[in-house]
Design an enzyme around this catalytic site. Structure first.
Site, PDB file in Angstrom:
ATOM      1  CG  HIS A 121     -23.056-106.000  64.025  1.00  0.00           C
ATOM      2  ND1 HIS A 121     -22.320-104.810  63.649  1.00  0.00           N
ATOM      3  CD2 HIS A 121     -22.241-106.353  64.892  1.00  0.00           C
ATOM      4  CE1 HIS A 121     -21.133-104.786  64.388  1.00  0.00           C
ATOM      5  NE2 HIS A 121     -21.344-105.851  65.355  1.00  0.00           N
TER       6      HIS A 121
ATOM      7  N   GLY B 106     -24.259-110.864  62.363  1.00  0.00           N
ATOM      8  CA  GLY B 106     -23.201-110.750  63.736  1.00  0.00           C
ATOM      9  C   GLY B 106     -23.942-110.477  64.956  1.00  0.00           C
TER      10      GLY B 106
ATOM     11  CG  ASP C  62     -19.494-102.862  69.687  1.00  0.00           C
ATOM     12  OD1 ASP C  62     -20.143-103.553  70.752  1.00  0.00           O
ATOM     13  OD2 ASP C  62     -18.825-103.366  68.884  1.00  0.00           O
TER      14      ASP C  62
ATOM     15  CG  HIS D 102     -17.162-105.509  66.269  1.00  0.00           C
ATOM     16  ND1 HIS D 102     -17.406-105.926  67.580  1.00  0.00           N
ATOM     17  CD2 HIS D 102     -16.135-106.265  65.872  1.00  0.00           C
ATOM     18  CE1 HIS D 102     -16.576-106.759  67.818  1.00  0.00           C
ATOM     19  NE2 HIS D 102     -15.698-107.125  66.877  1.00  0.00           N
TER      20      HIS D 102
ATOM     21  CG  ASP E 224     -16.782-104.730  71.555  1.00  0.00           C
ATOM     22  OD1 ASP E 224     -16.921-103.755  71.585  1.00  0.00           O
ATOM     23  OD2 ASP E 224     -17.475-105.593  70.661  1.00  0.00           O
TER      24      ASP E 224
ATOM     25  CE1 TYR F 157     -19.705-110.925  71.681  1.00  0.00           C
ATOM     26  CE2 TYR F 157     -18.403-109.041  71.115  1.00  0.00           C
ATOM     27  CZ  TYR F 157     -19.419-109.702  71.190  1.00  0.00           C
ATOM     28  OH  TYR F 157     -20.588-109.223  70.454  1.00  0.00           O
TER      29      TYR F 157
HETATM   30 ZN   LIG Z   1     -18.812-105.335  69.224  1.00  0.00          ZN
END
Ligand SMILES: [Zn+2]
Length: 322
Positions: free
Chosen positions: A121, A129, A158, A160, A255, A298
């Site tokens: 990010h 982030g 990922d 994201h 994640d 996470y």
């Molecule tokens: Zn992520």
């Protein structure tokens, strides 16, 4: 002994205080790899921090100067979503050095894994982030700069979207970018850049604005193992059909896991290992070196995040050890 190197330092620990990012995961992964005998102590190499000149291959001097001098603005710190400190700057420089070393090792050993990094990010001129420095972009630009490779591909798994990576390389690549979520056949124009970016992520998740990667796969909420692996297989085929990289940078975020607190996909621990295997098998079959970084993770139970990341090493061992 593993047929490739793992890059790790206790200095990977991010001094974040109370934070959703489990900064202790790096040390836990290191310990679990040794305890489970997936790896031995001489499989690990200790990285040096990247030099400022290396960081500047992917970042603006204004951003580097602000980080070095502790003069980032309150708004910039807010976007980072991690508390600024000189120690944190050191950890990000070290992560970038680790990714450079992993990439260099991968050219010799076919794969090189940093037990850290994946800070996708971070943009050229600011962080977001939890990501201050984009170690993936630094590593690619460093290897290009030293003449080791000409073309690289990022495969960002990922949950994201890899917005910083996409933006850094889109700026250099011009506007050739595609975004799709369906299964329809597409006509791809010729890609003329030197870094091809692929991101496979949950659409309804951070970042709200997703600068286009070369290929974005926008997944619906709740996608599970079967559909995910099918989409990954398809996008690897599609990407490698139109672009022939000399380095594949795999961003193996933990994640997409179904029990992740910041993710909304439904992959199992077994499905995530199959994901890793698919990337390694594909690259190995085509003779493309793979540099691995860990990125996010996470899970409600940090042990699950640690297991998912350790399984990435195990998958590489199984595929490259035979
Ligand atoms: Zn992520």
């Amino acid at each position: 002994m593993l047929p490739f190197k793992l890059i790790y330092s206790d200095g990977y620990h991010l001094p974040l205080g109370e934070h959703v990012f489990p900064a202790e995961k790096y040390q836990l992964i290191h310990e679990q790899l040794l305890r489970s005998t997936v790896a031995a102590s001489d499989d690990f190499l200790t990285p040096e921090p990247a030099r400022d000149a290396d960081i500047l291959l992917a970042h603006t001097s204004a951003w580097v100067n602000k980080l070095r001098s502790g003069t980032i603005s309150p708004r910039e710190e807010l976007m980072l979503e991690v508390p600024y400190s000189a120690e944190l700057v050191r950890a990000f420089w070290l992560a970038a050095g680790g990714s450079i070393l992993a990439a260099q090792c991968s050219l010799r050993d076919r794969v090189g894994i940093s037990i850290g990094g994946g800070f996708h990010h971070a943009f050229a001129d600011h962080g977001e982030g939890f990501c201050m420095i984009n170690d993936i972009a630094v590593a690619i630009r460093k290897l290009q700069h030293e003449g080791s490779i000409a073309r690289a591909m990022t495969v960002d798994c990922d949950v994201h979207q890899g917005n910083g990576t996409a933006a850094i390389f889109a700026a250099a690549n011009g506007s050739a970018a595609f975004s799709f979520g369906g299964m329809g056949a597409r006509d791809f124009a010729g890609f003329e850049g030197d870094v091809f970016t692929i991101s496979l992520h949950q659409e309804n998740n951070y970042p709200a604005f997703k600068p286009p990667s070369s290929i974005d796969v926008n997944l619906a909420d709740g996608v599970g193992d079967g559909e995910y692996l099918g989409q990954l297989d398809r996008v690897l085929f599609t990407g490698l059909y139109q672009f022939d990289p000399r380095l594949l940078c795999y961003v193996g975020g933990a994640d997409p896991y179904r029990e992740d607190q910041l993710g909304g996909l439904s992959l199992t621990i077994e499905g995530l290992k199959k994901r890793d295997e698919l990337v390694f098998r594909t690259a190995k079959a085509r003779g493309i070196p793979v540099m691995v970084t860990l990125a996010g993770g996470y899970a409600q139970q940090v042990e699950d995040t640690v297991t998912i990341h350790c399984n990435t090493v195990l998958a590489a061992k199984e595929i490259y050890g035979s």
